[in-house]
Motif scaffolding. Sequence first.
Motif, PDB file in Angstrom:
ATOM      1  N   ARG A  21      37.833  43.070  47.565  1.00  0.00           N
ATOM      2  CA  ARG A  21      37.897  43.086  46.279  1.00  0.00           C
ATOM      3  C   ARG A  21      38.576  42.360  46.198  1.00  0.00           C
ATOM      4  NH1 ARG A  21      36.802  48.734  48.054  1.00  0.00           N
ATOM      5  NH2 ARG A  21      39.623  48.810  47.469  1.00  0.00           N
ATOM      6  N   VAL A  22      39.889  41.974  46.483  1.00  0.00           N
ATOM      7  CA  VAL A  22      40.945  41.143  46.247  1.00  0.00           C
ATOM      8  C   VAL A  22      40.466  39.921  46.230  1.00  0.00           C
ATOM      9  CG1 VAL A  22      43.708  40.772  46.558  1.00  0.00           C
ATOM     10  CG2 VAL A  22      42.768  43.261  46.994  1.00  0.00           C
ATOM     11  N   ALA A  23      40.491  39.676  46.981  1.00  0.00           N
ATOM     12  CA  ALA A  23      39.825  38.281  47.335  1.00  0.00           C
ATOM     13  C   ALA A  23      38.300  37.402  45.835  1.00  0.00           C
ATOM     14  CB  ALA A  23      38.729  37.358  48.354  1.00  0.00           C
ATOM     15  N   ASP A  24      37.869  39.045  45.735  1.00  0.00           N
ATOM     16  CA  ASP A  24      36.538  38.139  44.981  1.00  0.00           C
ATOM     17  C   ASP A  24      37.096  38.443  43.685  1.00  0.00           C
ATOM     18  OD1 ASP A  24      35.080  38.233  46.640  1.00  0.00           O
ATOM     19  OD2 ASP A  24      34.163  40.041  46.431  1.00  0.00           O
ATOM     20  N   ALA A  25      38.360  38.866  42.956  1.00  0.00           N
ATOM     21  CA  ALA A  25      38.678  38.676  41.720  1.00  0.00           C
ATOM     22  C   ALA A  25      39.436  37.624  41.451  1.00  0.00           C
ATOM     23  CB  ALA A  25      40.426  39.749  41.615  1.00  0.00           C
ATOM     24  N   ASP A  26      39.986  37.016  40.277  1.00  0.00           N
ATOM     25  CA  ASP A  26      40.933  36.082  40.192  1.00  0.00           C
ATOM     26  C   ASP A  26      42.000  36.212  39.398  1.00  0.00           C
ATOM     27  OD1 ASP A  26      38.356  34.065  39.585  1.00  0.00           O
ATOM     28  OD2 ASP A  26      37.308  35.621  38.014  1.00  0.00           O
ATOM     29  N   ALA A  27      42.565  37.413  39.314  1.00  0.00           N
ATOM     30  CA  ALA A  27      43.822  37.844  39.259  1.00  0.00           C
ATOM     31  C   ALA A  27      43.694  39.960  39.718  1.00  0.00           C
ATOM     32  CB  ALA A  27      44.050  37.462  37.934  1.00  0.00           C
ATOM     33  N   LEU A  28      44.939  40.024  39.176  1.00  0.00           N
ATOM     34  CA  LEU A  28      45.376  41.410  39.008  1.00  0.00           C
ATOM     35  C   LEU A  28      46.494  42.037  38.759  1.00  0.00           C
ATOM     36  CD1 LEU A  28      46.378  41.407  43.241  1.00  0.00           C
ATOM     37  CD2 LEU A  28      44.147  42.193  42.564  1.00  0.00           C
ATOM     38  N   LEU A  29      45.763  43.460  37.857  1.00  0.00           N
ATOM     39  CA  LEU A  29      46.702  44.014  37.173  1.00  0.00           C
ATOM     40  C   LEU A  29      47.605  45.244  37.800  1.00  0.00           C
ATOM     41  CD1 LEU A  29      47.577  45.129  34.540  1.00  0.00           C
ATOM     42  CD2 LEU A  29      45.451  45.647  33.477  1.00  0.00           C
ATOM     43  N   ILE A  30      48.292  45.365  38.035  1.00  0.00           N
ATOM     44  CA  ILE A  30      48.640  46.508  38.932  1.00  0.00           C
ATOM     45  C   ILE A  30      50.214  46.952  38.057  1.00  0.00           C
ATOM     46  CG2 ILE A  30      50.504  47.233  40.593  1.00  0.00           C
ATOM     47  CD1 ILE A  30      49.802  44.432  41.983  1.00  0.00           C
ATOM     48  N   ALA A  31      49.438  48.397  37.765  1.00  0.00           N
ATOM     49  CA  ALA A  31      50.387  49.534  36.979  1.00  0.00           C
ATOM     50  C   ALA A  31      50.574  50.210  38.308  1.00  0.00           C
ATOM     51  CB  ALA A  31      49.286  50.634  36.416  1.00  0.00           C
ATOM     52  N   THR A  32      52.685  50.625  38.384  1.00  0.00           N
ATOM     53  CA  THR A  32      52.735  51.055  38.920  1.00  0.00           C
ATOM     54  C   THR A  32      53.813  52.314  38.729  1.00  0.00           C
ATOM     55  OG1 THR A  32      54.699  50.818  40.586  1.00  0.00           O
ATOM     56  CG2 THR A  32      55.421  49.759  39.090  1.00  0.00           C
ATOM     57  N   PRO A  33      53.697  53.301  38.790  1.00  0.00           N
ATOM     58  CA  PRO A  33      54.509  54.481  38.809  1.00  0.00           C
ATOM     59  C   PRO A  33      56.620  54.374  39.086  1.00  0.00           C
ATOM     60  CG  PRO A  33      53.441  55.492  40.329  1.00  0.00           C
ATOM     61  CD  PRO A  33      52.812  54.171  40.010  1.00  0.00           C
ATOM     62  N   GLU A  34      57.013  54.874  39.480  1.00  0.00           N
ATOM     63  CA  GLU A  34      58.931  55.057  40.032  1.00  0.00           C
ATOM     64  C   GLU A  34      58.979  55.721  40.745  1.00  0.00           C
ATOM     65  OE1 GLU A  34      61.645  52.370  37.945  1.00  0.00           O
ATOM     66  OE2 GLU A  34      62.401  53.329  38.397  1.00  0.00           O
ATOM     67  N   HIS A  35      59.354  55.841  41.893  1.00  0.00           N
ATOM     68  CA  HIS A  35      59.823  56.827  42.802  1.00  0.00           C
ATOM     69  C   HIS A  35      60.859  56.181  43.295  1.00  0.00           C
ATOM     70  CE1 HIS A  35      54.700  58.058  43.682  1.00  0.00           C
ATOM     71  NE2 HIS A  35      55.477  57.882  42.468  1.00  0.00           N
ATOM     72  N   ASN A  36      61.600  57.593  42.933  1.00  0.00           N
ATOM     73  CA  ASN A  36      63.392  57.126  44.048  1.00  0.00           C
ATOM     74  C   ASN A  36      63.409  55.035  43.622  1.00  0.00           C
ATOM     75  OD1 ASN A  36      63.554  59.419  44.940  1.00  0.00           O
ATOM     76  ND2 ASN A  36      62.665  59.252  46.791  1.00  0.00           N
ATOM     77  N   ALA A  37      63.275  54.897  42.669  1.00  0.00           N
ATOM     78  CA  ALA A  37      64.195  53.301  42.415  1.00  0.00           C
ATOM     79  C   ALA A  37      62.422  52.247  42.312  1.00  0.00           C
ATOM     80  CB  ALA A  37      64.660  53.523  42.346  1.00  0.00           C
ATOM     81  N   ALA A  38      61.555  52.280  42.960  1.00  0.00           N
ATOM     82  CA  ALA A  38      60.692  51.893  43.910  1.00  0.00           C
ATOM     83  C   ALA A  38      59.222  52.231  43.923  1.00  0.00           C
ATOM     84  CB  ALA A  38      61.101  51.536  45.117  1.00  0.00           C
ATOM     85  N   PRO A  39      58.999  51.006  43.892  1.00  0.00           N
ATOM     86  CA  PRO A  39      57.270  51.372  43.035  1.00  0.00           C
ATOM     87  C   PRO A  39      56.474  52.440  44.575  1.00  0.00           C
ATOM     88  CG  PRO A  39      57.594  48.689  44.674  1.00  0.00           C
ATOM     89  CD  PRO A  39      58.512  49.569  44.238  1.00  0.00           C
ATOM     90  N   PRO A  40      55.856  52.702  44.399  1.00  0.00           N
ATOM     91  CA  PRO A  40      55.035  53.930  45.553  1.00  0.00           C
ATOM     92  C   PRO A  40      54.407  53.122  47.153  1.00  0.00           C
ATOM     93  CG  PRO A  40      53.362  54.430  43.845  1.00  0.00           C
ATOM     94  CD  PRO A  40      55.141  53.430  43.554  1.00  0.00           C
ATOM     95  N   ALA A  41      54.955  54.129  47.835  1.00  0.00           N
ATOM     96  CA  ALA A  41      54.086  53.674  49.279  1.00  0.00           C
ATOM     97  C   ALA A  41      53.059  53.492  49.132  1.00  0.00           C
ATOM     98  CB  ALA A  41      54.316  54.285  50.249  1.00  0.00           C
ATOM     99  N   THR A  42      52.269  53.930  48.192  1.00  0.00           N
ATOM    100  CA  THR A  42      50.992  53.600  48.867  1.00  0.00           C
ATOM    101  C   THR A  42      50.696  52.450  48.123  1.00  0.00           C
ATOM    102  OG1 THR A  42      50.428  55.562  47.803  1.00  0.00           O
ATOM    103  CG2 THR A  42      48.279  54.490  47.563  1.00  0.00           C
ATOM    104  N   LEU A  43      51.304  51.589  46.802  1.00  0.00           N
ATOM    105  CA  LEU A  43      50.946  50.458  47.095  1.00  0.00           C
ATOM    106  C   LEU A  43      51.619  49.387  47.505  1.00  0.00           C
ATOM    107  CD1 LEU A  43      50.003  49.256  44.405  1.00  0.00           C
ATOM    108  CD2 LEU A  43      52.205  49.864  42.789  1.00  0.00           C
ATOM    109  N   LYS A  44      52.835  49.813  48.043  1.00  0.00           N
ATOM    110  CA  LYS A  44      53.141  49.067  48.974  1.00  0.00           C
ATOM    111  C   LYS A  44      52.378  48.224  49.971  1.00  0.00           C
ATOM    112  CE  LYS A  44      56.406  46.118  51.016  1.00  0.00           C
ATOM    113  NZ  LYS A  44      56.108  45.741  52.218  1.00  0.00           N
TER     114      LYS A  44
END
Length: 184
Positions: free
Chosen positions: A67-90
Amino acid sequence: MKELKVLALSGSLRRNSYNTALLHAARKLTPTGLAIDIDHELGGLPLYNQDLDVDTPPESVTAFRRRVADADALLIATPEHNAAPPATLKSAIDWASTAPQKPLRGTPVAIVGASPSPFGTVRAQLALRQILASVGAEAVSKPEVTVFHCDTRFTENGVLTDPHAIDLLRGLLDALLIKARAAQ
Protein backbone atom coordinates in the motif's frame (compact mmCIF):
# COMPACT_ATOMS: atom_id res chain seq x y z
CA MET A 1 -3.32 15.05 -15.41
CA LYS A 2 -3.55 11.77 -13.50
CA GLU A 3 -5.04 11.67 -10.02
CA LEU A 4 -2.37 11.05 -7.38
CA LYS A 5 -2.95 8.49 -4.64
CA VAL A 6 -2.40 9.52 -1.04
CA LEU A 7 -2.26 6.86 1.65
CA ALA A 8 -3.45 8.35 4.94
CA LEU A 9 -2.20 6.82 8.19
CA SER A 10 -3.55 7.56 11.65
CA GLY A 11 -1.15 6.92 14.49
CA SER A 12 -4.13 6.50 16.80
CA LEU A 13 -5.86 3.13 17.08
CA ARG A 14 -8.68 4.56 19.21
CA ARG A 15 -12.16 4.05 17.73
CA ASN A 16 -13.20 7.71 18.07
CA SER A 17 -9.77 9.16 17.40
CA TYR A 18 -9.45 12.88 16.70
CA ASN A 19 -6.51 12.08 14.44
CA THR A 20 -8.54 9.69 12.32
CA ALA A 21 -11.30 12.32 12.24
CA LEU A 22 -8.67 14.79 11.00
CA LEU A 23 -7.91 12.43 8.10
CA HIS A 24 -11.63 12.25 7.28
CA ALA A 25 -11.72 16.06 7.28
CA ALA A 26 -8.75 16.06 4.91
CA ARG A 27 -10.54 13.67 2.58
CA LYS A 28 -13.48 16.10 2.40
CA LEU A 29 -11.10 18.97 1.58
CA THR A 30 -9.01 17.06 -0.96
CA PRO A 31 -8.07 19.27 -3.91
CA THR A 32 -8.68 18.11 -7.46
CA GLY A 33 -5.81 15.86 -8.45
CA LEU A 34 -5.52 13.96 -5.15
CA ALA A 35 -7.39 10.90 -3.89
CA ILE A 36 -7.01 10.08 -0.19
CA ASP A 37 -7.34 6.48 0.99
CA ILE A 38 -7.43 6.12 4.77
CA ASP A 39 -5.57 3.01 5.93
CA HIS A 40 -7.26 1.22 8.82
CA GLU A 41 -4.75 -1.62 9.11
CA LEU A 42 -1.94 -0.23 11.29
CA GLY A 43 -3.34 -2.03 14.34
CA GLY A 44 -2.76 -5.34 12.55
CA LEU A 45 0.96 -4.77 12.05
CA PRO A 46 3.31 -6.44 14.51
CA LEU A 47 5.76 -4.16 16.27
CA TYR A 48 8.91 -3.95 14.18
CA ASN A 49 11.12 -6.96 14.87
CA GLN A 50 14.22 -7.53 12.78
CA ASP A 51 13.82 -11.30 13.28
CA LEU A 52 10.55 -11.05 11.30
CA ASP A 53 12.04 -8.76 8.65
CA VAL A 54 13.06 -11.57 6.33
CA ASP A 55 12.35 -12.53 2.71
CA THR A 56 8.81 -13.52 3.71
CA PRO A 57 7.68 -11.17 6.50
CA PRO A 58 4.20 -11.49 8.01
CA GLU A 59 1.43 -10.99 5.43
CA SER A 60 0.20 -7.84 7.20
CA VAL A 61 3.66 -6.31 6.67
CA THR A 62 3.78 -7.34 3.00
CA ALA A 63 0.32 -5.86 2.40
CA PHE A 64 1.23 -2.63 4.21
CA ARG A 65 4.47 -2.25 2.27
CA ARG A 66 2.50 -2.76 -0.97
CA ARG A 67 0.00 0.00 0.00
CA VAL A 68 2.86 2.39 0.79
CA ALA A 69 4.68 1.54 -2.45
CA ASP A 70 1.48 2.06 -4.49
CA ALA A 71 0.90 5.53 -3.02
CA ASP A 72 2.21 8.71 -4.62
CA ALA A 73 2.28 10.44 -1.23
CA LEU A 74 1.46 9.90 2.44
CA LEU A 75 -0.65 11.91 4.88
CA ILE A 76 0.13 11.04 8.49
CA ALA A 77 -1.98 12.10 11.47
CA THR A 78 -0.12 11.68 14.72
CA PRO A 79 -1.29 11.98 18.28
CA GLU A 80 1.31 12.89 20.89
CA HIS A 81 2.23 10.22 23.43
CA ASN A 82 4.79 11.40 25.98
CA ALA A 83 6.09 14.10 23.61
CA ALA A 84 6.52 11.65 20.71
CA PRO A 85 4.58 9.84 18.00
CA PRO A 86 2.99 6.58 19.18
CA ALA A 87 4.88 3.30 18.89
CA THR A 88 2.38 1.96 16.35
CA LEU A 89 3.22 4.75 13.92
CA LYS A 90 6.99 4.49 14.46
CA SER A 91 6.80 0.73 13.94
CA ALA A 92 4.86 1.16 10.69
CA ILE A 93 7.52 3.55 9.40
CA ASP A 94 10.21 1.04 10.38
CA TRP A 95 8.44 -1.72 8.43
CA ALA A 96 8.02 0.50 5.36
CA SER A 97 11.58 1.82 5.48
CA THR A 98 13.17 -1.63 5.50
CA ALA A 99 11.22 -2.94 2.51
CA PRO A 100 13.51 -4.07 -0.31
CA GLN A 101 12.15 -1.40 -2.71
CA LYS A 102 12.52 1.39 -0.05
CA PRO A 103 9.08 2.92 -0.77
CA LEU A 104 9.55 5.87 1.61
CA ARG A 105 12.69 7.23 -0.06
CA GLY A 106 11.64 10.36 -1.96
CA THR A 107 7.96 9.96 -1.03
CA PRO A 108 6.18 13.24 -0.26
CA VAL A 109 4.65 13.17 3.24
CA ALA A 110 2.33 15.65 4.93
CA ILE A 111 1.96 15.54 8.71
CA VAL A 112 -1.02 16.64 10.80
CA GLY A 113 -2.04 16.03 14.37
CA ALA A 114 -4.73 16.65 16.93
CA SER A 115 -4.52 16.64 20.71
CA PRO A 116 -6.64 17.93 23.58
CA SER A 117 -3.49 19.47 25.11
CA PRO A 118 -2.70 23.20 24.77
CA PHE A 119 0.39 22.35 22.70
CA GLY A 120 -1.28 20.04 20.20
CA THR A 121 1.15 17.62 18.60
CA VAL A 122 4.09 19.96 18.03
CA ARG A 123 6.66 17.69 19.69
CA ALA A 124 5.36 14.49 18.09
CA GLN A 125 5.40 16.13 14.66
CA LEU A 126 8.97 17.35 15.17
CA ALA A 127 10.10 13.83 16.13
CA LEU A 128 8.18 12.38 13.18
CA ARG A 129 9.87 14.82 10.79
CA GLN A 130 13.27 13.65 12.08
CA ILE A 131 12.31 10.00 11.60
CA LEU A 132 11.02 10.63 8.08
CA ALA A 133 14.15 12.59 7.14
CA SER A 134 16.31 9.68 8.27
CA VAL A 135 14.53 7.30 5.87
CA GLY A 136 14.66 9.74 2.95
CA ALA A 137 11.01 10.78 2.84
CA GLU A 138 10.23 14.33 1.68
CA ALA A 139 8.12 16.03 4.36
CA VAL A 140 5.97 19.02 3.47
CA SER A 141 7.20 21.78 5.77
CA LYS A 142 4.37 24.34 5.71
CA PRO A 143 1.72 24.94 6.77
CA GLU A 144 1.96 23.08 10.06
CA VAL A 145 -1.36 21.60 11.14
CA THR A 146 -1.49 20.93 14.85
CA VAL A 147 -5.01 21.04 16.21
CA PHE A 148 -4.65 21.86 19.92
CA HIS A 149 -7.64 21.66 22.30
CA CYS A 150 -9.10 19.35 19.66
CA ASP A 151 -11.90 18.28 21.98
CA THR A 152 -13.39 21.75 21.34
CA ARG A 153 -12.72 21.79 17.57
CA PHE A 154 -14.62 18.67 16.51
CA THR A 155 -18.29 17.79 16.90
CA GLU A 156 -19.38 14.67 18.82
CA ASN A 157 -19.47 12.90 15.45
CA GLY A 158 -15.87 13.80 14.61
CA VAL A 159 -16.50 16.68 12.21
CA LEU A 160 -13.81 19.37 12.23
CA THR A 161 -15.48 22.75 12.85
CA ASP A 162 -12.56 25.12 13.45
CA PRO A 163 -12.24 27.45 10.42
CA HIS A 164 -8.54 28.16 11.04
CA ALA A 165 -7.69 24.45 11.24
CA ILE A 166 -9.73 23.82 8.08
CA ASP A 167 -7.82 26.56 6.22
CA LEU A 168 -4.47 25.17 7.38
CA LEU A 169 -5.47 21.65 6.38
CA ARG A 170 -6.58 22.84 2.95
CA GLY A 171 -3.25 24.66 2.51
CA LEU A 172 -1.28 21.58 3.55
CA LEU A 173 -3.14 19.41 1.03
CA ASP A 174 -2.41 21.95 -1.72
CA ALA A 175 1.28 21.87 -0.75
CA LEU A 176 1.24 18.06 -0.75
CA LEU A 177 -0.27 18.03 -4.23
CA ILE A 178 2.49 20.35 -5.52
CA LYS A 179 5.23 18.23 -3.91
CA ALA A 180 3.68 14.96 -5.15
CA ARG A 181 3.36 16.28 -8.73
CA ALA A 182 6.99 17.43 -8.64
CA ALA A 183 8.08 13.96 -7.52
CA GLN A 184 6.41 12.27 -10.52
